[in-house]
Write a protein that holds these residues in place. Structure first.
Motif, PDB file in Angstrom:
ATOM      1  N   GLY A 235      10.770   7.919  -6.889  1.00 13.22           N
ATOM      2  CA  GLY A 235      11.714   6.751  -6.726  1.00 13.22           C
ATOM      3  C   GLY A 235      11.474   5.661  -5.612  1.00 13.22           C
ATOM      4  O   GLY A 235      11.996   4.565  -5.879  1.00 13.22           O
ATOM      5  N   ARG A 236      11.245   6.124  -4.559  1.00 17.73           N
ATOM      6  CA  ARG A 236      10.916   5.390  -3.313  1.00 17.73           C
ATOM      7  C   ARG A 236       9.685   4.427  -3.569  1.00 17.73           C
ATOM      8  O   ARG A 236       9.727   3.421  -3.202  1.00 17.73           O
TER       9      ARG A 236
ATOM     10  N   THR B 200       0.812  -1.211  -0.041  1.00 20.89           N
ATOM     11  CA  THR B 200       0.000  -0.034   0.023  1.00 20.89           C
ATOM     12  C   THR B 200       0.735   1.285   0.115  1.00 20.89           C
ATOM     13  O   THR B 200       1.876   1.221   0.809  1.00 20.89           O
ATOM     14  N   VAL B 201       0.459   2.262  -0.941  1.00 26.66           N
ATOM     15  CA  VAL B 201       1.392   3.528  -1.089  1.00 26.66           C
ATOM     16  C   VAL B 201       0.477   4.560  -0.702  1.00 26.66           C
ATOM     17  O   VAL B 201      -0.557   4.528  -1.463  1.00 26.66           O
ATOM     18  N   ILE B 202       0.761   5.422   0.165  1.00 22.38           N
ATOM     19  CA  ILE B 202      -0.126   6.716   0.502  1.00 22.38           C
ATOM     20  C   ILE B 202       0.708   7.954   0.227  1.00 22.38           C
ATOM     21  O   ILE B 202       1.789   8.005   0.839  1.00 22.38           O
ATOM     22  N   TYR B 203       0.303   8.966  -0.443  1.00 18.25           N
ATOM     23  CA  TYR B 203       0.750  10.122  -0.569  1.00 18.25           C
ATOM     24  C   TYR B 203      -0.147  11.086   0.165  1.00 18.25           C
ATOM     25  O   TYR B 203      -1.212  11.269  -0.335  1.00 18.25           O
TER      26      TYR B 203
ATOM     27  N   GLN C  21       2.205  -4.152  12.442  1.00 22.30           N
ATOM     28  CA  GLN C  21       2.252  -3.891  10.957  1.00 22.30           C
ATOM     29  C   GLN C  21       3.441  -3.493  10.617  1.00 22.30           C
ATOM     30  O   GLN C  21       4.103  -2.499  11.139  1.00 22.30           O
ATOM     31  N   SER C  22       4.022  -3.610   9.146  1.00 24.63           N
ATOM     32  CA  SER C  22       5.267  -3.198   8.786  1.00 24.63           C
ATOM     33  C   SER C  22       4.988  -2.092   7.706  1.00 24.63           C
ATOM     34  O   SER C  22       3.918  -1.901   7.023  1.00 24.63           O
ATOM     35  N   TYR C  23       5.812  -0.891   8.147  1.00 23.71           N
ATOM     36  CA  TYR C  23       5.353   0.270   7.337  1.00 23.71           C
ATOM     37  C   TYR C  23       6.620   1.082   7.379  1.00 23.71           C
ATOM     38  O   TYR C  23       7.660   0.943   8.194  1.00 23.71           O
ATOM     39  N   GLU C  24       6.790   2.231   6.513  1.00 24.44           N
ATOM     40  CA  GLU C  24       7.822   3.201   6.376  1.00 24.44           C
ATOM     41  C   GLU C  24       7.244   4.440   6.072  1.00 24.44           C
ATOM     42  O   GLU C  24       6.407   4.422   5.045  1.00 24.44           O
TER      43      GLU C  24
ATOM     44  N   PRO D   7       3.101  -4.730   3.483  1.00 22.03           N
ATOM     45  CA  PRO D   7       3.632  -3.404   4.150  1.00 22.03           C
ATOM     46  C   PRO D   7       3.044  -2.132   3.571  1.00 22.03           C
ATOM     47  O   PRO D   7       2.363  -2.179   2.521  1.00 22.03           O
ATOM     48  N   VAL D   8       3.289  -1.056   4.307  1.00 16.50           N
ATOM     49  CA  VAL D   8       2.546   0.237   3.698  1.00 16.50           C
ATOM     50  C   VAL D   8       3.799   1.372   3.672  1.00 16.50           C
ATOM     51  O   VAL D   8       4.490   1.349   4.633  1.00 16.50           O
ATOM     52  N   GLN D   9       3.612   2.111   2.652  1.00  8.04           N
ATOM     53  CA  GLN D   9       4.751   3.231   2.483  1.00  8.04           C
ATOM     54  C   GLN D   9       4.079   4.644   2.450  1.00  8.04           C
ATOM     55  O   GLN D   9       2.942   4.637   1.688  1.00  8.04           O
ATOM     56  N   GLY D  10       4.245   5.570   3.280  1.00  8.84           N
ATOM     57  CA  GLY D  10       3.686   6.769   3.328  1.00  8.84           C
ATOM     58  C   GLY D  10       4.568   7.885   3.075  1.00  8.84           C
ATOM     59  O   GLY D  10       5.659   7.954   3.431  1.00  8.84           O
ATOM     60  N   HIS D  11       4.212   8.868   2.174  1.00  5.89           N
ATOM     61  CA  HIS D  11       4.764  10.025   1.818  1.00  5.89           C
ATOM     62  C   HIS D  11       3.956  11.367   2.524  1.00  5.89           C
ATOM     63  O   HIS D  11       2.771  11.450   1.942  1.00  5.89           O
TER      64      HIS D  11
END
Length: 271
Positions: free
Chosen positions: A258-259, A178-181, A227-230, A198-202
């Protein structure tokens, strides 16, 4: 959730035209030019499915060269499904993904903040969840011209309004990433346990809408849920990744993209 196997495809255009366009220019350059974005968006296929209890749902599909590939569902900003989001889908197809840009506003695209705000306020959570879940179910076994194109690996990606819905979609129908901007985040630890990948947040440090206190509360709940996230923070404002807006920050947008692509590659291609 039952979703009809049959899909209705409108314009059938090959992706070669959009691929050639994007292949010669950076994504940001195409997004910043309305004519180029329109040309890239025109290479997508219109797709329609029936969502039980909510009628038809529409989306725009971009296909990679590979016959089978992981899939990414894109969710638009409060403006609606415009050429910008479709162009990002075309870019993801070039990177080897089945990219589906869904429409939560029934074809409406706002051009003013007031109109966009009205669209968001008119959005019913139940309907949004049903549409997101239906499209993710469809993507698990997506077929074009009778042949399967998606390999079962799924991710969601959204910006602003769509960033919040990227998280909600992954709770309704758990996916691999999951990607969140700069989208609204929340949920109790019990609710967040539903996440599969995992979740990636910007997020933007100057954002007055999606604040650091909101994100901190969410990450605390994510920790409690195991949960796994960055999370990445940028010295920028809300919507910093949108080249058509006044808050666009080119260096941070490039870094965030890029990330994002690195995250998708690691999450979707690691078996």
């Amino acid at each position: 959730m039952n979703v009809p196997d049959r899909m209705l495809v409108g314009r059938r255009r090959l992706m070669q035209g959009a691929a050639g366009l994007l292949g010669g220019l950076p994504l940001a350059a195409v997004l910043a030019d309305p004519k180029l974005a329109r040309a890239a968006a025109a290479g997508l296929q219109d797709v329609t499915i029936e969502v039980p209890g909510h009628g038809q749902a529409k989306a725009a599909l971009a296909l990679p060269a590979a016959e089978s590939a992981p899939a990414v569902m894109l969710i638009h900003e409060w403006w609606g499904l415009n050429d910008q989001i479709k162009t990002v889908a075309a870019e993801l197809a070039q990177l080897g993904y089945v990219a589906l840009a869904i429409d939560l506003f029934d074809g409406k695209v706002a051009t003013t903040p007031d109109a966009a705000r009205a669209q968001v306020q008119g959005m019913q959570d139940e309907k949004g969840k049903a549409i997101c879940g239906a499209w993710l179910t469809w993507l698990e076994t997506a077929k074009v011209d009778g042949a399967s194109r998606a390999n079962g690996k799924l991710a969601t990606l959204g910006w602003c309004f769509g960033g919040g819905w990227s998280l909600q979609a992954s709770l309704v129908h758990p996916v691999d990433g999951t990607v969140i901007y700069y989208g609204r985040v929340g949920g109790t630890p019990e609710e967040l346990k539903a996440l599969k990948g995992p979740v990636q947040g910007h997020f933007a440090e100057k954002d007055q809408f999606i604040t650091q206190s909101m994100v901190t509360a969410w990450t605390r709940s994510m920790d409690m849920a195991g949960q796994s996230y960055e999370v990445f923070w940028y010295d920028a404002d809300h919507a910093f990744a949108n080249p058509t807006g006044s808050r666009y920050d080119e260096p941070d947008a490039r870094l965030a993209w890029g990330r994002t692509t690195e995250f998708l590659d690691h999450t979707m291609r690691s078996w």
